[in-house]
Motif scaffolding. Structure first.
Motif: not given
Length: 65
Positions: A7-8, A51-54, A57-59
């Motif tokens: 999704e990301l 890369l996703f600025n997360l 644990e959010d991924i």
């Protein structure tokens, strides 16, 4: 390990190949992670989070279901 990688990646309009090139792994590795057949190394997970600025644990998250 469960993850939101597909999704990301789609939100950033990246192909598996492009994401793999950015973080320094193979396209097959990205595919296996997305299909939850392979868990990323910690350095790879950190690169994805950056890369996703997360947060990692959010991924990625553990589920025994």
């Amino acid at each position: 390990m469960k993850n939101k990688l597909r999704e990301l990646r789609s939100l950033k309009k990246l192909t598996q190949e492009e994401l793999a090139d950015i973080i320094g792994v193979s396209r097959q590795t990205i595919n296996a992670i997305e299909k939850e057949k392979f868990d990323p190394s910690l350095p790879t997970a950190f690169k994805m989070a950056e890369l996703f600025n997360l947060k990692i644990e959010d991924i990625f998250f553990y589920s025994n279901k």
